[in-house]
Design a protein around this motif. Sequence first.
Motif, PDB file in Angstrom:
ATOM      1  N   VAL A  47       3.317  -0.847   4.302  1.00  0.00           N
ATOM      2  CA  VAL A  47       2.649   0.413   3.699  1.00  0.00           C
ATOM      3  C   VAL A  47       3.967   1.450   3.690  1.00  0.00           C
ATOM      4  O   VAL A  47       4.812   1.662   4.639  1.00  0.00           O
ATOM      5  CB  VAL A  47       1.812   0.897   4.911  1.00  0.00           C
ATOM      6  N   ILE A  48       3.826   2.019   2.552  1.00  0.00           N
ATOM      7  CA  ILE A  48       4.813   3.010   2.404  1.00  0.00           C
ATOM      8  C   ILE A  48       4.063   4.476   2.323  1.00  0.00           C
ATOM      9  O   ILE A  48       3.052   4.610   1.670  1.00  0.00           O
ATOM     10  CB  ILE A  48       5.653   3.010   0.798  1.00  0.00           C
ATOM     11  N   GLU A  49       4.676   5.196   3.189  1.00  0.00           N
ATOM     12  CA  GLU A  49       3.958   6.712   3.140  1.00  0.00           C
ATOM     13  C   GLU A  49       4.569   7.632   2.217  1.00  0.00           C
ATOM     14  O   GLU A  49       5.857   7.742   2.213  1.00  0.00           O
ATOM     15  CB  GLU A  49       3.837   7.249   4.727  1.00  0.00           C
ATOM     16  N   VAL A  50       3.848   8.194   1.271  1.00  0.00           N
ATOM     17  CA  VAL A  50       4.329   9.121   0.460  1.00  0.00           C
ATOM     18  C   VAL A  50       3.939  10.626   0.748  1.00  0.00           C
ATOM     19  O   VAL A  50       2.905  10.973   0.609  1.00  0.00           O
ATOM     20  CB  VAL A  50       3.796   8.646  -1.043  1.00  0.00           C
ATOM     21  N   TRP A  51       4.894  11.368   1.053  1.00  0.00           N
ATOM     22  CA  TRP A  51       4.786  12.828   1.263  1.00  0.00           C
ATOM     23  C   TRP A  51       4.684  13.454  -0.124  1.00  0.00           C
ATOM     24  O   TRP A  51       5.719  14.048  -0.644  1.00  0.00           O
ATOM     25  CB  TRP A  51       5.800  13.362   2.154  1.00  0.00           C
ATOM     26  N   ASN A  52       3.506  13.791  -0.511  1.00  0.00           N
ATOM     27  CA  ASN A  52       3.375  14.153  -1.807  1.00  0.00           C
ATOM     28  C   ASN A  52       3.303  16.029  -2.070  1.00  0.00           C
ATOM     29  O   ASN A  52       2.897  16.477  -0.716  1.00  0.00           O
ATOM     30  CB  ASN A  52       2.222  13.688  -2.674  1.00  0.00           C
ATOM     31  N   LYS A  53       3.294  16.649  -3.006  1.00  0.00           N
ATOM     32  CA  LYS A  53       3.028  18.107  -3.064  1.00  0.00           C
ATOM     33  C   LYS A  53       3.830  18.749  -2.549  1.00  0.00           C
ATOM     34  O   LYS A  53       3.742  19.946  -1.926  1.00  0.00           O
ATOM     35  CB  LYS A  53       1.660  18.276  -2.639  1.00  0.00           C
ATOM     36  N   THR A  54       5.363  18.411  -2.651  1.00  0.00           N
ATOM     37  CA  THR A  54       6.373  19.068  -2.108  1.00  0.00           C
ATOM     38  C   THR A  54       6.712  20.458  -3.094  1.00  0.00           C
ATOM     39  O   THR A  54       7.371  21.352  -2.441  1.00  0.00           O
ATOM     40  CB  THR A  54       7.781  18.454  -2.031  1.00  0.00           C
ATOM     41  N   ASP A  55       6.246  20.598  -4.015  1.00  0.00           N
ATOM     42  CA  ASP A  55       6.479  21.597  -5.060  1.00  0.00           C
ATOM     43  C   ASP A  55       5.616  22.687  -4.554  1.00  0.00           C
ATOM     44  O   ASP A  55       5.825  23.772  -5.067  1.00  0.00           O
ATOM     45  CB  ASP A  55       5.811  21.224  -6.466  1.00  0.00           C
ATOM     46  N   LEU A  56       4.826  22.555  -3.661  1.00  0.00           N
ATOM     47  CA  LEU A  56       3.955  23.553  -3.211  1.00  0.00           C
ATOM     48  C   LEU A  56       4.263  24.397  -1.819  1.00  0.00           C
ATOM     49  O   LEU A  56       3.859  25.221  -1.428  1.00  0.00           O
ATOM     50  CB  LEU A  56       2.615  23.035  -2.935  1.00  0.00           C
ATOM     51  N   LEU A  57       5.779  23.699  -1.435  1.00  0.00           N
ATOM     52  CA  LEU A  57       6.263  24.260  -0.133  1.00  0.00           C
ATOM     53  C   LEU A  57       7.552  24.948  -0.358  1.00  0.00           C
ATOM     54  O   LEU A  57       8.272  24.603  -1.734  1.00  0.00           O
ATOM     55  CB  LEU A  57       6.522  23.069   0.825  1.00  0.00           C
ATOM     56  N   PRO A  58       8.003  25.781   0.318  1.00  0.00           N
ATOM     57  CA  PRO A  58       9.350  26.585   0.132  1.00  0.00           C
ATOM     58  C   PRO A  58      10.514  25.570   0.341  1.00  0.00           C
ATOM     59  O   PRO A  58      10.190  24.514   0.739  1.00  0.00           O
ATOM     60  CB  PRO A  58       9.159  27.548   1.434  1.00  0.00           C
ATOM     61  N   ILE A  69       0.891  -1.219   0.278  1.00  0.00           N
ATOM     62  CA  ILE A  69      -0.076  -0.019  -0.082  1.00  0.00           C
ATOM     63  C   ILE A  69       0.905   1.239  -0.014  1.00  0.00           C
ATOM     64  O   ILE A  69       1.913   1.534   0.739  1.00  0.00           O
ATOM     65  CB  ILE A  69      -0.941   0.110   1.207  1.00  0.00           C
ATOM     66  N   LEU A  70       0.757   2.008  -0.921  1.00  0.00           N
ATOM     67  CA  LEU A  70       1.087   3.454  -0.944  1.00  0.00           C
ATOM     68  C   LEU A  70       0.032   4.372  -0.169  1.00  0.00           C
ATOM     69  O   LEU A  70      -0.813   4.870  -0.969  1.00  0.00           O
ATOM     70  CB  LEU A  70       1.619   3.900  -2.350  1.00  0.00           C
ATOM     71  N   HIS A  71       0.407   4.944   0.897  1.00  0.00           N
ATOM     72  CA  HIS A  71      -0.271   5.868   1.326  1.00  0.00           C
ATOM     73  C   HIS A  71       0.020   7.361   0.971  1.00  0.00           C
ATOM     74  O   HIS A  71       1.039   7.913   1.508  1.00  0.00           O
ATOM     75  CB  HIS A  71      -0.197   5.718   2.994  1.00  0.00           C
ATOM     76  N   VAL A  72      -0.632   7.772   0.094  1.00  0.00           N
ATOM     77  CA  VAL A  72      -0.351   9.215  -0.440  1.00  0.00           C
ATOM     78  C   VAL A  72      -0.834  10.431   0.557  1.00  0.00           C
ATOM     79  O   VAL A  72      -1.842  10.488   0.467  1.00  0.00           O
ATOM     80  CB  VAL A  72      -0.727   9.447  -1.799  1.00  0.00           C
ATOM     81  N   ARG A  73       0.091  11.108   0.832  1.00  0.00           N
ATOM     82  CA  ARG A  73      -0.381  12.284   1.740  1.00  0.00           C
ATOM     83  C   ARG A  73      -0.125  13.568   1.047  1.00  0.00           C
ATOM     84  O   ARG A  73       0.947  13.717   0.443  1.00  0.00           O
ATOM     85  CB  ARG A  73       0.501  12.369   3.071  1.00  0.00           C
ATOM     86  N   ASP A  74      -1.016  14.494   1.181  1.00  0.00           N
ATOM     87  CA  ASP A  74      -0.768  16.034   0.727  1.00  0.00           C
ATOM     88  C   ASP A  74       0.092  16.901   1.744  1.00  0.00           C
ATOM     89  O   ASP A  74      -0.504  17.408   2.671  1.00  0.00           O
ATOM     90  CB  ASP A  74      -2.304  16.713   0.279  1.00  0.00           C
ATOM     91  N   ILE A  75       1.302  16.606   1.715  1.00  0.00           N
ATOM     92  CA  ILE A  75       1.858  17.221   2.833  1.00  0.00           C
ATOM     93  C   ILE A  75       2.026  18.726   2.966  1.00  0.00           C
ATOM     94  O   ILE A  75       2.516  19.171   4.163  1.00  0.00           O
ATOM     95  CB  ILE A  75       3.464  16.646   2.710  1.00  0.00           C
ATOM     96  N   ALA A  76       1.303  19.331   2.067  1.00  0.00           N
ATOM     97  CA  ALA A  76       1.397  20.776   1.864  1.00  0.00           C
ATOM     98  C   ALA A  76       0.110  21.481   2.587  1.00  0.00           C
ATOM     99  O   ALA A  76       0.110  22.384   2.877  1.00  0.00           O
ATOM    100  CB  ALA A  76       1.438  21.424   0.757  1.00  0.00           C
ATOM    101  N   HIS A  77      -0.802  20.125   3.106  1.00  0.00           N
ATOM    102  CA  HIS A  77      -2.127  20.574   3.326  1.00  0.00           C
ATOM    103  C   HIS A  77      -2.002  20.885   5.002  1.00  0.00           C
ATOM    104  O   HIS A  77      -1.214  20.019   5.631  1.00  0.00           O
ATOM    105  CB  HIS A  77      -3.116  19.602   3.125  1.00  0.00           C
ATOM    106  N   PRO A  78      -2.465  21.813   5.647  1.00  0.00           N
ATOM    107  CA  PRO A  78      -2.515  22.134   7.124  1.00  0.00           C
ATOM    108  C   PRO A  78      -3.103  21.198   7.889  1.00  0.00           C
ATOM    109  O   PRO A  78      -2.531  20.933   8.879  1.00  0.00           O
ATOM    110  CB  PRO A  78      -3.338  23.566   7.270  1.00  0.00           C
ATOM    111  N   ASP A  79      -3.876  20.275   7.437  1.00  0.00           N
ATOM    112  CA  ASP A  79      -4.384  19.225   8.384  1.00  0.00           C
ATOM    113  C   ASP A  79      -3.853  17.824   7.780  1.00  0.00           C
ATOM    114  O   ASP A  79      -4.738  16.895   8.027  1.00  0.00           O
ATOM    115  CB  ASP A  79      -5.901  19.270   8.222  1.00  0.00           C
TER     116      ASP A  79
END
Length: 388
Positions: free
Chosen positions: A283-294, A250-260
């Motif tokens: 389970v591999i946790e994927v911290w996605n959307k790093t392009d939205l962060l500084p 399982i790849l658990h994809v997270r929107d790491i840029a989201h405040p919640d």
Amino acid sequence: MAAALPGLEVVGADVVPLPKVRPGYLFGSGKTEEIADRLKAEEVELVLIDGSVTPVQQRNLEKIWKVKILDRTGLILEIFGDRARTREGVLQVELAALSYQRTRLVRAWTHLERQRGGLGFVGGPGETQIEADRRAIDEAITRLRRQLAKVVKTRDLHRAARRKVPFPIVALVGYTNAGKSTLFNRLTGAEVMAKDMLFATLDPTMRAVTLPTGKRVILSDTVGFISDLPTQLVAAFRATLEEVLEADLILHVRDIAHPDSADQAKDVLAILDDLGVDEKTPVIEVWNKTDLLPEDEVAALKERAAREEMIYTMSALTGDGIDPLMRAVTDALDDERHELTFSLPYAEGRKRAWLYEQGVVENETQTEDGYELTVLWTARQQKTFREL
């Protein structure tokens, strides 16, 4: 969430303190009138309430405010209805919508007149409109469940066939709008609907992917999870989420840029636990959307992830971090399924039943001493079998 429906323009949003729920109007009289004046001034036509609203409250507020009202369940149903693509998805949406409408008969089914007494399907003497409406909905629900059962049976046959394919299954899961479909498209070259909106994917989509080592896997994109999912939707969409139960990884994809993001991750893990996902499934946790962060935040996240064994940072949109993630997927999976023929004594009935539960038996013949079995399984399944 409202932005996920096409054709809607959000003109405002308010957080209204609710110290006490009014049975008839939800809000107090003063707040109700205040909101009514604002809606009239801004020429609002639709009001969305992020919570549960009873049929009585909805009818009374619509009469006072002179607008259409959707509560949380109603809005999610509207979004789901707009997103469903496959036959199963459409049937699930219709079933959930009817279950919801059944609680709002006075509002939802006003096209039926009061029935006169009669025979056959018309109903008994003096049957009220609500009774007739409820019967009509119940008949429609029964019909939909019958159709859905046929679709689910077909899907189960496809699932059983996939168990025999010598490739592991990797499932993408995550909170809605986490970027699963964007990642799916980047890895497979498919054109799954991937937009910056809630519930962009409602039906599992599966494609073959070749890993860096040349190993092939089946990648499954699933419906996005959401907290406090209404009861009607949990029941209707459980079959879709059960695709995750067949996954080898399982790849658990997270929107790491989201405040919640942290709370969303907890909701996803809770739903996986509720579905009964095997604790042994990696389970591999994927911290996605790093392009939205500084850049400095991204560097800190990468440093944190590097200290963890099963966490990777990436941007599905730009492709940054894809290669390390694919190497991790390769390392986490067993080798491809392999074929083996062996004998099993008649006394080992429990082991034989387990093999059939796993769907790995290719051929079986009976001998004087027991069963001659040919199986197609993974190294993990072979190891588990030996430990039974």
